[in-house]
Design a protein around this motif. Structure first.
Motif, short mmCIF file in Angstrom:
data_model
loop_
_atom_site.label_atom_id
_atom_site.label_comp_id
_atom_site.label_asym_id
_atom_site.label_seq_id
_atom_site.Cartn_x
_atom_site.Cartn_y
_atom_site.Cartn_z
N SER A 64 0.85 -1.35 0.22
CA SER A 64 0.21 0.09 -0.20
C SER A 64 0.96 1.30 0.04
CB SER A 64 -0.76 0.01 1.29
OG SER A 64 -1.46 1.22 1.55
N LEU A 65 0.80 2.04 -1.01
CA LEU A 65 1.54 3.33 -1.03
C LEU A 65 0.93 4.35 0.25
CD1 LEU A 65 3.72 5.08 -2.42
CD2 LEU A 65 1.80 5.94 -4.13
N PRO A 66 -0.10 4.62 0.36
CA PRO A 66 -0.58 5.28 1.57
C PRO A 66 0.01 4.89 2.84
CG PRO A 66 -2.62 4.77 0.06
CD PRO A 66 -1.35 3.93 -0.32
N GLU A 67 0.05 3.49 2.90
CA GLU A 67 0.73 2.89 4.23
C GLU A 67 2.17 3.22 4.27
OE1 GLU A 67 0.90 -1.22 6.83
OE2 GLU A 67 0.32 -1.16 4.84
N LEU A 68 2.78 2.92 3.15
CA LEU A 68 4.22 3.33 3.07
C LEU A 68 4.46 4.92 3.28
CD1 LEU A 68 7.23 2.72 2.37
CD2 LEU A 68 6.63 3.27 -0.36
N ARG A 69 3.78 5.75 2.71
CA ARG A 69 4.08 7.17 3.00
C ARG A 69 3.90 7.66 4.53
NH1 ARG A 69 0.50 9.13 -2.02
NH2 ARG A 69 2.07 9.18 -3.66
N GLU A 70 2.67 7.11 5.12
CA GLU A 70 2.47 7.10 6.45
C GLU A 70 3.79 6.61 7.26
OE1 GLU A 70 1.04 8.37 10.15
OE2 GLU A 70 0.70 9.16 8.13
N TRP A 71 4.19 5.63 7.13
CA TRP A 71 5.18 4.73 7.79
C TRP A 71 6.55 5.82 7.69
CZ3 TRP A 71 9.95 2.87 5.88
CH2 TRP A 71 10.91 2.11 6.80
N ALA A 72 6.75 6.22 6.58
CA ALA A 72 8.00 7.05 6.06
C ALA A 72 7.75 8.33 6.97
CB ALA A 72 8.30 7.28 4.70
N ARG A 73 6.78 8.92 6.91
CA ARG A 73 6.50 10.09 7.49
C ARG A 73 6.55 10.15 9.07
NH1 ARG A 73 3.23 12.44 10.88
NH2 ARG A 73 1.77 10.78 10.77
N ARG A 74 6.08 8.96 9.74
CA ARG A 74 6.49 8.65 11.28
C ARG A 74 7.82 8.36 11.50
NH1 ARG A 74 1.89 4.99 10.55
NH2 ARG A 74 3.60 3.56 11.22
N ARG A 75 8.62 7.80 10.65
CA ARG A 75 9.81 7.86 10.66
C ARG A 75 10.56 9.05 10.89
NH1 ARG A 75 13.46 5.99 7.89
NH2 ARG A 75 14.76 5.07 9.26
N GLY A 76 10.42 10.04 9.93
CA GLY A 76 10.90 11.28 10.15
C GLY A 76 12.20 11.19 9.66
N GLU A 77 12.94 10.47 8.97
CA GLU A 77 14.01 10.10 8.63
C GLU A 77 14.23 9.91 7.16
OE1 GLU A 77 16.82 7.95 10.78
OE2 GLU A 77 15.64 8.02 12.67
N TRP A 78 15.30 10.51 6.40
CA TRP A 78 15.33 10.12 4.98
C TRP A 78 16.82 9.93 4.71
CZ3 TRP A 78 11.29 9.40 2.26
CH2 TRP A 78 9.71 9.88 2.80
N PRO A 79 17.14 8.93 3.95
CA PRO A 79 16.11 8.53 2.82
C PRO A 79 15.62 7.28 3.35
CG PRO A 79 18.67 7.92 2.24
CD PRO A 79 18.59 8.84 3.60
N VAL A 80 14.91 6.90 2.46
CA VAL A 80 13.87 5.55 2.73
C VAL A 80 14.17 4.69 1.49
CG1 VAL A 80 11.86 4.25 2.68
CG2 VAL A 80 11.95 6.72 4.05
N VAL A 81 14.74 3.30 1.58
CA VAL A 81 15.16 2.60 0.60
C VAL A 81 14.00 1.59 0.25
CG1 VAL A 81 16.61 1.05 -0.30
CG2 VAL A 81 17.25 2.83 1.26
#
Length: 153
Positions: A130-147
């Motif tokens: 799920s792209l929305p789930e991925l986006r939310e997970w990445a947003r909550r992490r607050g760190e980039w990059p995401v691989v």
């Protein structure tokens, strides 16, 4: 053990196509095993290993054929052969990775979980389609990059 040792190479394709010749140059015997799920990315030609065994899904039959050829070790020639190589090694009782967590040899998420279970540091992981789930997970992490990676890559 006396005499030359024999190695079975499962799916000797791609870069793994060089293994039979390299093993022979080191004085080892070689048998090529063709899995029932070879990579479609590679041409599958008869090897120069001497013996080819075609795995048709019956692990016991393939192990018996390799036992009859005196196989001492089983290795994967390419990714498509990893799980079968481990299963054959376990069936033959040859040195190998064992079968306690076979999915961890190819599935990146299962691999990270096995590493974490061994007490080692791992990257944060998420399995989702799920792209929305991925986006939310990445947003909550607050760190980039995401691989992003396919699980079986």
């Amino acid at each position: 053990m006396t005499g030359p040792r024999t190695v079975a190479v499962v799916d000797a394709d791609g870069i793994g196509a060089h293994l039979p010749g390299a093993l022979r140059r080191e004085g080892l015997g070689c048998v090529v095993v063709r899995s029932d799920t070879p990579s479609a990315s590679f041409a599958h030609e008869r090897s120069e290993a001497g013996a080819d065994v075609v795995h048709t899904g019956d692990l016991s039959a393939t192990a018996a054929a390799l036992r009859g050829l005196g196989v001492d070790f089983v290795v994967a020639g390419t990714e498509s052969g990893v799980l079968l190589a481990d299963a054959l090694s376990a069936a033959l009782g040859t040195p190998g990775n064992g079968m306690s967590v076979p999915t961890a040899r190819r599935d990146k998420y299962a691999m990270a979980q096995a590493v974490a279970a061994a007490g080692l540091a791992t990257a944060d992981s998420l399995v989702t389609g799920s792209l929305p789930e991925l986006r939310e997970w990445a947003r909550r992490r607050g760190e980039w990059p995401v691989v992003l990676k396919p699980r079986a890559s």
